[in-house]
Design an enzyme around this catalytic site. Structure first.
Site, PDB file in Angstrom:
ATOM      1  N   ARG A 291     -22.569  34.800 -20.090  1.00  0.00           N
ATOM      2  CA  ARG A 291     -21.994  34.842 -21.440  1.00  0.00           C
ATOM      3  C   ARG A 291     -21.441  36.229 -21.748  1.00  0.00           C
ATOM      4  O   ARG A 291     -20.463  36.369 -22.468  1.00  0.00           O
ATOM      5  CB  ARG A 291     -23.070  34.525 -22.486  1.00  0.00           C
ATOM      6  CG  ARG A 291     -23.579  33.104 -22.493  1.00  0.00           C
ATOM      7  CD  ARG A 291     -24.433  32.887 -23.751  1.00  0.00           C
ATOM      8  NE  ARG A 291     -25.288  31.726 -23.650  1.00  0.00           N
ATOM      9  CZ  ARG A 291     -24.911  30.477 -23.915  1.00  0.00           C
ATOM     10  NH1 ARG A 291     -23.663  30.248 -24.273  1.00  0.00           N
ATOM     11  NH2 ARG A 291     -25.744  29.470 -23.823  1.00  0.00           N
TER      12      ARG A 291
ATOM     13  N   PHE B 208     -14.489  24.804 -14.169  1.00  0.00           N
ATOM     14  CA  PHE B 208     -15.720  25.294 -14.780  1.00  0.00           C
ATOM     15  C   PHE B 208     -15.599  26.800 -14.966  1.00  0.00           C
ATOM     16  O   PHE B 208     -15.541  27.550 -13.994  1.00  0.00           O
ATOM     17  CB  PHE B 208     -16.936  24.952 -13.913  1.00  0.00           C
ATOM     18  CG  PHE B 208     -18.228  25.044 -14.665  1.00  0.00           C
ATOM     19  CD1 PHE B 208     -18.801  23.917 -15.227  1.00  0.00           C
ATOM     20  CD2 PHE B 208     -18.853  26.264 -14.839  1.00  0.00           C
ATOM     21  CE1 PHE B 208     -19.985  23.998 -15.950  1.00  0.00           C
ATOM     22  CE2 PHE B 208     -20.039  26.354 -15.562  1.00  0.00           C
ATOM     23  CZ  PHE B 208     -20.602  25.229 -16.110  1.00  0.00           C
TER      24      PHE B 208
ATOM     25  N   ASP C 282     -14.722  20.754 -25.552  1.00  0.00           N
ATOM     26  CA  ASP C 282     -14.306  19.943 -24.389  1.00  0.00           C
ATOM     27  C   ASP C 282     -14.504  18.460 -24.700  1.00  0.00           C
ATOM     28  O   ASP C 282     -13.581  17.808 -25.161  1.00  0.00           O
ATOM     29  CB  ASP C 282     -14.975  20.387 -23.080  1.00  0.00           C
ATOM     30  CG  ASP C 282     -16.461  20.645 -23.202  1.00  0.00           C
ATOM     31  OD1 ASP C 282     -17.121  20.009 -24.036  1.00  0.00           O
ATOM     32  OD2 ASP C 282     -16.979  21.469 -22.442  1.00  0.00           O
TER      33      ASP C 282
ATOM     34  N   GLU D 229     -15.758  27.455 -33.094  1.00  0.00           N
ATOM     35  CA  GLU D 229     -16.319  27.035 -31.796  1.00  0.00           C
ATOM     36  C   GLU D 229     -15.807  27.962 -30.704  1.00  0.00           C
ATOM     37  O   GLU D 229     -14.662  28.430 -30.771  1.00  0.00           O
ATOM     38  CB  GLU D 229     -15.877  25.602 -31.458  1.00  0.00           C
ATOM     39  CG  GLU D 229     -16.832  24.526 -31.938  1.00  0.00           C
ATOM     40  CD  GLU D 229     -17.999  24.314 -30.978  1.00  0.00           C
ATOM     41  OE1 GLU D 229     -18.339  25.243 -30.219  1.00  0.00           O
ATOM     42  OE2 GLU D 229     -18.566  23.207 -30.995  1.00  0.00           O
ATOM     43  N   ASP D 230     -16.631  28.192 -29.701  1.00  0.00           N
ATOM     44  CA  ASP D 230     -16.130  28.920 -28.538  1.00  0.00           C
ATOM     45  C   ASP D 230     -15.312  27.977 -27.663  1.00  0.00           C
ATOM     46  O   ASP D 230     -14.237  28.314 -27.199  1.00  0.00           O
ATOM     47  CB  ASP D 230     -17.267  29.561 -27.739  1.00  0.00           C
ATOM     48  CG  ASP D 230     -18.366  28.575 -27.379  1.00  0.00           C
ATOM     49  OD1 ASP D 230     -18.478  27.523 -28.056  1.00  0.00           O
ATOM     50  OD2 ASP D 230     -19.124  28.836 -26.424  1.00  0.00           O
TER      51      ASP D 230
END
Lengths: 145, 194
Positions: free
Chosen positions: B175, B162, B113, B109-110
């Site tokens: 990205r 964020f 959360d 996974e990147d």
């Protein structure tokens, strides 16, 4: 002191699985519930009220009802749209709850965390609520007592 | 500030207020994870499974930091768009092409959360009887966790902010920044299509 009793807020917990939609006190709560539904996470809305203060007659003076309960995770969630300067009362209630009910898992999602969550899920309108007056309800207007 | 000034994509980089992790820090950590995974999975020919799209960059770098034989495959889920919401439940839009029964699977996974997407995908993978199933995430935000997981490998614990870059997006942008940074508040506030 550890207290294990609680007050059921309603004899029939409102949740997504029985088709009933609760009367959410804030649109962000409804958005949060929809996200949980999307990912198949079972939830209940304000299923329990935890007494926090009593008088000499053991009458309840103060109580707290977390917004959501996730049964599979055994986790209570409290969402807040209040700015950080207005959360003192809510933070105190949560600290009190953690002291009285150490076996209960509760997580507070603060205003910025809620905004980020809404942004993450592309809910621009809901995220916008955190930029304006809608996010600044007085605590007495919130669902929690 | 150097990372921002000299980014190959200045148009994107100018929306960043602060770099939290430089590309060098990320690459160093990815190499460490690669070493660790190589040691733990030696002789087991694991399958690395990633969920598109954010994991692309991490997966590419991690694969090159692993020096044992591995296979790779990808899944994709419908994001929580208005169209997907109308259809009800989350669903797979791309499944694995490789059977995983009896195999050692490492889910890559990147970012973890809330854990909602990961929870959904791990349930699917568990039903396919892998010999083992572990999680490796480059970034973790524990404060937002709704579903509790044990990630065997975690690159960085990120603060409650964020962030974008190195696979992490805001409305599909940023990205391709080589670093991880904070978006300027005014960028987060801007609504509507780009």
């Amino acid at each position: 002191m550890s207290v294990t009793n609680y007050i059921p807020a309603d004899t029939t917990p409102q949740n997504s699985s029985n088709g009933q939609r609760p009367n959410f006190s804030h649109p962000v709560e409804a958005a949060f519930a929809r996200i949980l539904d999307y990912y198949g996470i079972e939830w209940q809305y304000e299923p329990r009220t935890f007494p926090l203060e009593w008088d000499d007659q053991i009458r309840i003076l103060e109580a707290f009802s977390p917004d959501f309960y996730l049964p599979q995770q055994d986790l209570y969630i409290e969402l807040t749209t209040l700015r950080s300067g207005l959360t003192t009362k809510k933070n105190r209630k949560i600290r009190r709850m953690q002291a009285l009910y150490p076996e209960i898992n509760i997580k507070l999602f603060k205003r910025r965390e809620m905004r980020d969550l809404m942004v993450k899920y592309g809910l621009d309108q809901e995220a916008e609520a955190f930029a304006g007056d809608a996010a600044q309800h007085d605590e007495t207007q919130q669902s929690t007592p | 500030m150097t990372e921002i000034q000299f980014a190959a994509n200045p148009e994107l980089a100018e929306d960043i207020s602060e770099v939290l992790l430089t590309s060098g820090q990320i690459q160093d950590r990815v190499k460490q994870l690669g070493e660790q995974i190589s040691a733990d999975y030696a002789g087991r020919n694991p399958i690395l499974v990633g969920v598109l799209k954010g994991v692309l960059f991490f997966m590419a770098d991690l694969l090159r930091a692993i020096h044992i034989p591995v296979e790779v495959d990808f899944m994709a889920v419908a994001s929580y768009s208005s169209e997907a919401r109308d259809k009800g439940l989350v669903r797979l839009v791309k499944d694995l092409e490789t059977p995983i029964a009896g195999r050692d699977v490492l889910f890559i996974e990147d970012m973890v959360d809330t854990g909602l997407t990961l929870n959904y995908l791990l349930k699917i993978l568990r039903m396919r009887d892998p010999a083992s199933l572990e999680v490796c995430t480059l970034f973790s935000k524990n404060k937002l966790r709704l579903i509790d997981f044990k990630c065997k490998y975690t690159g960085f614990d990120l603060p409650d902010r964020f962030v974008v870059g190195y696979g992490l997006d805001h409305r599909e942008r940023y990205r391709n920044l080589p670093f991880v940074g904070l978006l300027k508040p005014q960028v987060l506030k801007n609504r509507g299509p780009e």
